[in-house]
Structures are given as C-alpha cells and as structure tokens.
Design an enzyme around this catalytic site. Structure first.
Site, PDB file in Angstrom:
ATOM      1  N   THR A  13       0.815  -1.222   0.000  1.00  0.00           N
ATOM      2  CA  THR A  13       0.000   0.000   0.000  1.00  0.00           C
ATOM      3  C   THR A  13       0.848   1.273   0.000  1.00  0.00           C
ATOM      4  OG1 THR A  13      -0.055  -0.211   2.400  1.00  0.00           O
ATOM      5  CG2 THR A  13      -1.972  -1.053   1.207  1.00  0.00           C
ATOM      6  N   GLY A  14       2.168   1.144   0.074  1.00  0.00           N
ATOM      7  CA  GLY A  14       3.039   2.314   0.174  1.00  0.00           C
ATOM      8  C   GLY A  14       3.371   2.915  -1.181  1.00  0.00           C
ATOM      9  N   VAL A  16       6.244   2.963  -2.737  1.00  0.00           N
ATOM     10  CA  VAL A  16       7.015   2.017  -3.553  1.00  0.00           C
ATOM     11  C   VAL A  16       6.170   0.799  -3.916  1.00  0.00           C
ATOM     12  CG1 VAL A  16       9.047   0.505  -3.598  1.00  0.00           C
ATOM     13  CG2 VAL A  16       9.227   2.787  -2.604  1.00  0.00           C
ATOM     14  N   SER A  42      -4.162  -1.344   7.007  1.00  0.00           N
ATOM     15  CA  SER A  42      -4.786  -1.384   5.672  1.00  0.00           C
ATOM     16  C   SER A  42      -5.280  -2.778   5.277  1.00  0.00           C
ATOM     17  CB  SER A  42      -3.828  -0.825   4.611  1.00  0.00           C
ATOM     18  OG  SER A  42      -2.548  -1.311   4.812  1.00  0.00           O
ATOM     19  N   ARG A 101      21.626  -4.885   2.729  1.00  0.00           N
ATOM     20  CA  ARG A 101      22.446  -4.498   1.565  1.00  0.00           C
ATOM     21  C   ARG A 101      23.937  -4.771   1.730  1.00  0.00           C
ATOM     22  NH1 ARG A 101      19.428   1.192   0.976  1.00  0.00           N
ATOM     23  NH2 ARG A 101      17.532   0.422  -0.031  1.00  0.00           N
ATOM     24  N   CYS A 130      17.968   4.237  -3.942  1.00  0.00           N
ATOM     25  CA  CYS A 130      17.636   4.884  -5.223  1.00  0.00           C
ATOM     26  C   CYS A 130      18.744   5.804  -5.724  1.00  0.00           C
ATOM     27  CB  CYS A 130      16.332   5.667  -5.097  1.00  0.00           C
ATOM     28  SG  CYS A 130      16.200   6.603  -3.569  1.00  0.00           S
ATOM     29  N   SER A 160       9.107  12.069  -2.579  1.00  0.00           N
ATOM     30  CA  SER A 160       8.520  10.719  -2.687  1.00  0.00           C
ATOM     31  C   SER A 160       9.474   9.657  -2.141  1.00  0.00           C
ATOM     32  CB  SER A 160       8.147  10.407  -4.146  1.00  0.00           C
ATOM     33  OG  SER A 160       9.233  10.685  -4.988  1.00  0.00           O
ATOM     34  N   GLY A 161      10.768   9.962  -2.056  1.00  0.00           N
ATOM     35  CA  GLY A 161      11.740   9.042  -1.457  1.00  0.00           C
ATOM     36  C   GLY A 161      11.464   8.801   0.012  1.00  0.00           C
ATOM     37  N   HIS A 243      14.871  12.128  -8.577  1.00  0.00           N
ATOM     38  CA  HIS A 243      16.090  12.554  -7.889  1.00  0.00           C
ATOM     39  C   HIS A 243      17.089  13.061  -8.934  1.00  0.00           C
ATOM     40  CE1 HIS A 243      14.562  10.854  -4.300  1.00  0.00           C
ATOM     41  NE2 HIS A 243      15.465   9.932  -4.026  1.00  0.00           N
ATOM     42  N   ASN A 316      12.946   8.247  -8.957  1.00  0.00           N
ATOM     43  CA  ASN A 316      13.434   7.515  -7.781  1.00  0.00           C
ATOM     44  C   ASN A 316      12.528   6.359  -7.367  1.00  0.00           C
ATOM     45  OD1 ASN A 316      11.859  10.027  -7.212  1.00  0.00           O
ATOM     46  ND2 ASN A 316      11.783   9.182  -5.155  1.00  0.00           N
TER      47      ASN A 316
HETATM   48  P1  NAP Z   1       5.352   4.318   2.633  1.00  0.00           P
HETATM   49  O1  NAP Z   1       4.681   5.018   1.517  1.00  0.00           O
HETATM   50  O2  NAP Z   1       5.338   4.954   3.977  1.00  0.00           O
HETATM   51  O3  NAP Z   1       4.738   2.816   2.752  1.00  0.00           O
HETATM   52  C1  NAP Z   1       5.114   1.945   3.792  1.00  0.00           C
HETATM   53  C2  NAP Z   1       4.531   0.559   3.517  1.00  0.00           C
HETATM   54  O4  NAP Z   1       4.973  -0.330   4.532  1.00  0.00           O
HETATM   55  C3  NAP Z   1       3.012   0.543   3.552  1.00  0.00           C
HETATM   56  O5  NAP Z   1       2.533  -0.424   2.679  1.00  0.00           O
HETATM   57  C4  NAP Z   1       2.762   0.123   5.004  1.00  0.00           C
HETATM   58  O6  NAP Z   1       1.500  -0.482   5.188  1.00  0.00           O
HETATM   59  C5  NAP Z   1       3.841  -0.917   5.168  1.00  0.00           C
HETATM   60  N1  NAP Z   1       4.106  -1.142   6.582  1.00  0.00           N
HETATM   61  C6  NAP Z   1       4.500  -0.259   7.513  1.00  0.00           C
HETATM   62  N2  NAP Z   1       4.573  -0.844   8.719  1.00  0.00           N
HETATM   63  C7  NAP Z   1       4.215  -2.130   8.545  1.00  0.00           C
HETATM   64  C8  NAP Z   1       4.062  -3.243   9.412  1.00  0.00           C
HETATM   65  N3  NAP Z   1       4.303  -3.153  10.707  1.00  0.00           N
HETATM   66  N4  NAP Z   1       3.680  -4.428   8.878  1.00  0.00           N
HETATM   67  C9  NAP Z   1       3.415  -4.542   7.558  1.00  0.00           C
HETATM   68  N5  NAP Z   1       3.527  -3.517   6.678  1.00  0.00           N
HETATM   69  C10 NAP Z   1       3.926  -2.328   7.182  1.00  0.00           C
HETATM   70  O7  NAP Z   1       6.883   4.051   2.329  1.00  0.00           O
HETATM   71  P2  NAP Z   1       7.586   3.719   0.923  1.00  0.00           P
HETATM   72  O8  NAP Z   1       8.105   4.967   0.339  1.00  0.00           O
HETATM   73  O9  NAP Z   1       6.698   2.862   0.114  1.00  0.00           O
HETATM   74  O10 NAP Z   1       8.860   2.922   1.412  1.00  0.00           O
HETATM   75  C11 NAP Z   1       8.770   1.669   2.036  1.00  0.00           C
HETATM   76  C12 NAP Z   1      10.172   1.124   2.253  1.00  0.00           C
HETATM   77  O11 NAP Z   1      10.769   0.872   0.986  1.00  0.00           O
HETATM   78  C13 NAP Z   1      11.147   2.103   2.948  1.00  0.00           C
HETATM   79  O12 NAP Z   1      11.044   2.042   4.351  1.00  0.00           O
HETATM   80  C14 NAP Z   1      12.471   1.630   2.451  1.00  0.00           C
HETATM   81  O13 NAP Z   1      12.965   0.565   3.235  1.00  0.00           O
HETATM   82  C15 NAP Z   1      12.148   1.144   1.043  1.00  0.00           C
HETATM   83  N6  NAP Z   1      12.467   2.189   0.053  1.00  0.00           N
HETATM   84  C16 NAP Z   1      13.558   1.975  -0.684  1.00  0.00           C
HETATM   85  C17 NAP Z   1      13.929   2.905  -1.596  1.00  0.00           C
HETATM   86  C18 NAP Z   1      15.167   2.696  -2.385  1.00  0.00           C
HETATM   87  O14 NAP Z   1      15.941   3.614  -2.430  1.00  0.00           O
HETATM   88  N7  NAP Z   1      15.362   1.545  -3.007  1.00  0.00           N
HETATM   89  C19 NAP Z   1      13.204   4.069  -1.795  1.00  0.00           C
HETATM   90  C20 NAP Z   1      12.073   4.261  -1.031  1.00  0.00           C
HETATM   91  C21 NAP Z   1      11.722   3.302  -0.095  1.00  0.00           C
HETATM   92  P3  NAP Z   1       0.224   0.381   5.716  1.00  0.00           P
HETATM   93  O15 NAP Z   1      -0.344   1.071   4.509  1.00  0.00           O
HETATM   94  O16 NAP Z   1      -0.683  -0.684   6.246  1.00  0.00           O
HETATM   95  O17 NAP Z   1       0.709   1.309   6.759  1.00  0.00           O
HETATM   96  O1  3JN Z   2      15.093   9.271   0.864  1.00  0.00           O
HETATM   97  C1  3JN Z   2      15.126   8.802  -0.267  1.00  0.00           C
HETATM   98  O2  3JN Z   2      15.031   9.503  -1.270  1.00  0.00           O
HETATM   99  C2  3JN Z   2      15.302   7.335  -0.456  1.00  0.00           C
HETATM  100  C3  3JN Z   2      14.863   6.622   0.749  1.00  0.00           C
HETATM  101  C4  3JN Z   2      15.111   5.376   0.981  1.00  0.00           C
HETATM  102  C5  3JN Z   2      14.747   4.771   2.236  1.00  0.00           C
HETATM  103  C6  3JN Z   2      13.719   5.306   3.009  1.00  0.00           C
HETATM  104  C7  3JN Z   2      13.406   4.763   4.236  1.00  0.00           C
HETATM  105  C8  3JN Z   2      14.123   3.705   4.725  1.00  0.00           C
HETATM  106  C9  3JN Z   2      15.447   3.666   2.699  1.00  0.00           C
HETATM  107  C10 3JN Z   2      16.468   3.023   1.822  1.00  0.00           C
HETATM  108  O3  3JN Z   2      16.085   2.431   0.820  1.00  0.00           O
HETATM  109  O4  3JN Z   2      17.655   3.104   2.093  1.00  0.00           O
HETATM  110  C11 3JN Z   2      15.157   3.162   3.964  1.00  0.00           C
HETATM  111  C12 3JN Z   2      15.918   2.032   4.542  1.00  0.00           C
HETATM  112  O5  3JN Z   2      15.572   0.907   4.253  1.00  0.00           O
HETATM  113  O6  3JN Z   2      16.859   2.291   5.296  1.00  0.00           O
END
Ligand code: NAP
Ligand code: 3JN
Length: 341
Positions: A13-14, A16, A42, A101, A130, A160-161, A243, A316
């Site tokens: 639902t997030g 990403v 959710s 990682r 990203c 959005s990151g 980004h 990103n």
């Molecule tokens: P977001 O929009 O805040 O979405 C968070 C997601 O995690 C939602 O689906 C949320 O569900 C779920 N969640 C949170 N707590 C949970 C729990 N206790 N149990 C199950 N699901 C849970 O965040 P996002 O931007 O999508 O990012 C999510 C994660 O992806 C980040 O924390 C990071 O680790 C990773 N990420 C990586 C990159 C990258 O650079 N590769 C970039 C962005 C994010 P609900 O809707 O139910 O709250």
């Molecule tokens: O801030 C950004 O633009 C990228 C964010 C990535 C991110 C956000 C929350 C937690 C990460 C990540 O992918 O490194 C994390 C995390 O998993 O540490």
C-alpha cells in the site's frame, strides 16, 4: 517449462509498493498469483491489479506459505524480521530496504551493472538505495572505459523518497504557504516547501548522514571495486518525483566529454540529454514516470587532468526502487534462480 511464481508484495500500500504492482502489471511479470501484504491498518482494503481487485492481507509469520517470490518494501525493521522467515518457508526475497544491503552473503544488484551477482544468492537479494542505483548505471560504463578513482556527488532528492506521507506533506505545505498560513512540518524536521534540507536519514558519528554513507558503501559493492573513493552530500528538495545528482568523477585514463557521451549513448538503461545550445538537459519533470536514467551537462572538470562533471536524473520510485526490483525478479525467473539453499 518455467513455472509461474506466486508473488507476495510486503508494503503493497506504500509509495514504492503501489509502483511495484504497477510495474509488475505493465511488464506483464509472469506471476501465477500476486498477494498484497501490509500492516493491520490497511488489511482488508482493496488494490487494483490488472483486471482484479486484490484484498490487502496483514503481514504475519504465515504470510509466505506457498509463496515463491517475496518482494519487501515495508521498511528495514520489517525486512530484518520477516525476510529470514520468508526464506525458511522456501521463498526468494528481493528486499528494498537497507537491512541486508551490506551483508556479504546478500547480492546487491543493479541489472545493468552486476547481474552476475545474482547467481550466488542464498535466499535474499538486496535492491540498492535509489540515489546509488541511478549513479552506478551511469558510472559503470565510464569505469570500464577509464577506471574511476574518485566520485564526488551531491543529490537533490524528491520527497517521494520519504514515502506517501511526505508527498502529502509537500502538497499541504505549498497550499498552506500560498494561502498565508504557517507550514506545519511532520515528516521532516523543517518546512520542505520552498526549502532544501541537507539531511536525509539519520546523522552518524562521522557527521555524514546514513543516506550519504549508503551511497559510499553501496557504490563500491555494486561496482565490485573497493578502491573507488566516494564522497556524498544528500539533500532533500521540494520536488515530488525524480532525484537529481551533480556527479564529479576523476579517472585513471582520460575520457573526453565527447567520448563519455558516445559511451553513455550505448549504455543500457541510459538516455543522454545533452545539448546546451538548445537548452537540452535532464530534469525531474522529464524523468518522472520514465524507466531510463537521464544524463547531461557532461563537461570536463578543468581543475584536474582526468575529470568529468555530469548531471544525472531518474524517477526515484521507478528505476530507484520498483523497476529495479522487478528487473531483478525477471532475471531470477529467466535464469531459473527462484530457489533457496
Ligand atoms: P510508505 O509510503 O510509507 O509505505 C510503507 C509501507 O509499509 C506501507 O505499505 C505500510 O502499510 C507498510 N508497513 C509499515 N509498517 C508495517 C508493518 N508493521 N507491517 C506490515 N507492513 C507495514 O513508504 P515507501 O516509500 O513505500 O517505502 C517503504 C520502504 O521501501 C522504505 O522504508 C524503504 O525501506 C524502502 N524504500 C527503498 C527505496 C530505495 O531507495 N530503493 C526508496 C524508497 C523506499 P500500511 O499502509 O498498512 O501502513
Ligand atoms: O530518501 C530517499 O530519497 C530514499 C529513501 C530510501 C529509504 C527510506 C526509508 C528507509 C530507505 C532506503 O532504501 O535506504 C530506507 C531504509 O531501508 O533504510
């Protein structure tokens, strides 16, 4: 005949997670079934996928029974706890968080750069940060041509990151400020609208942020060269998607800007947008919603012998997160690597 995997998306639902489902659908990923997992908040809500309405399930220890491929995008703490559980139930995990990682047993993969690292996986594969992904896709072909000794990068990262709440925060603050109200910061320590924050993720003991150190450490691991020196400054800017990065490299062998443009125009996943006389250069408004990484403003660093400056922009959430994850998943299926040790 290849068996179609059952796929679970944790964090569906997030920001990403939703892009992940969109990307799986657009690329017609060969899934037998897609299961959406999120928190209890959710659970029970619907997400449309292809011509179906999928019901979100609450993530739990039994969520991975019968699942072949688990994609995690629900934060590091969730990945740390549930990725080993998923592997134990026979799943291969592609994790989007920072949790795994730098683990030596976990391949950190960008398909255009180090697809071969996938072969050695032991159940968990990590998707890089990203900001690292968009930089290494451009740097790898230049490293192959002239051996990069040092990289200095400054980022301009979209809200959005930081997830869906940060996208809403920028929108709300712009409206508040344009109607003469005070902007209320919730996600960030300060107002993000009409501002820049030189602060992404937490500050560490060396005074860098964790986002900066992710770029330093992940770049070396993905490029497979621990001699490359990387210095990073990461900044949050009031942009919704895309980004941008100002990148300076020093190479052992000289690469002219003209050679760099020629090399990069052949590089997979890269589009060169570099025609200053026509005001052509990459910008987030062009990159948002696109798969490629855009590079331009390629010019000689006139202060050193073998140096180049460039400007790199990508979506990103797409190549920086969802698309890279789906490309990894496609390679796992195509190379029959969906098996755990
Ligand atoms: P977001 O929009 O805040 O979405 C968070 C997601 O995690 C939602 O689906 C949320 O569900 C779920 N969640 C949170 N707590 C949970 C729990 N206790 N149990 C199950 N699901 C849970 O965040 P996002 O931007 O999508 O990012 C999510 C994660 O992806 C980040 O924390 C990071 O680790 C990773 N990420 C990586 C990159 C990258 O650079 N590769 C970039 C962005 C994010 P609900 O809707 O139910 O709250
Ligand atoms: O801030 C950004 O633009 C990228 C964010 C990535 C991110 C956000 C929350 C937690 C990460 C990540 O992918 O490194 C994390 C995390 O998993 O540490």
């Amino acid at each position: 005949m290849m068996k179609k995997p059952v796929v679970a998306v944790a964090g569906a639902t997030g920001a990403v997670g939703r892009e992940m489902l969109k990307t799986l659908e657009q690329r017609n990923f060969p899934a037998k079934e897609v299961i959406c997992l999120a928190s209890s908040r959710s659970a029970g809500t619907g997400i449309s996928f292809k011509d179906q309405e999928l019901t979100v399930r609450e993530l739990g220890v039994n969520s991975f029974d019968g699942v072949d491929l688990a994609i995690f995008s629900a934060g590091g703490a969730i990945s740390e706890k549930y990725a080993p559980i998923a592997v134990k139930s026979g799943c291969v995990v592609v994790d989007n968080s920072n949790a795994w990682r730098m683990d030596k047993d976990v391949p950190l993969v960008v398909p255009e750069v180090n697809p071969e690292a996938l072969e050695k996986h032991r159940g968990i594969i990590a998707n890089p940060n990203c900001s690292t992904i968009q930089m290494v896709v451009v740097l790898k072909p230049l490293h192959d041509a002239g051996t990069i000794k040092r990289v200095i990068v400054s980022t301009y990262q979209a809200v959005s990151g930081s997830g869906q709440k940060a996208v809403e925060e920028l929108e709300t603050q712009v409206k508040q400020l344009l109607s003469m109200q005070e902007a209320e910061p919730k996600v960030y320590p300060y107002q993000i609208a009409f501002n820049c924050l030189p602060h992404i993720d937490v500050f560490l003991e060396n005074d860098y942020t964790r986002e900066e150190m992710k770029m330093v450490n992940e770049t070396k691991k993905i490029m497979g060269d621990y001699n490359i020196k990387v210095s990073a400054t990461t900044v949050r800017v009031p942009v919704f998607y895309g980004h941008s990065e100002s990148v300076n490299i020093e190479t052992e062998k000289k690469i002219t800007p003209r050679e760099a443009r020629a090399i990069l125009s052949q590089a997979p996943g890269v589009t060169v947008l570099d025609n200053p006389s026509e005001n052509i250069y990459p910008m987030p408004i062009f990159a948002a919603g696109e798969d490629d990484i855009f590079v331009g403003r390629i010019r000689e660093d006139e202060t050193i012998d073998n140096g180049l400056n460039m400007w790199i922009v990508a979506d990103n959430i797409r190549k920086g997160a969802a698309l890279n994850t789906v490309q990894i998943s496609e390679l796992l299926v195509a190379n029959n690597l969906l098996r755990t040790p």
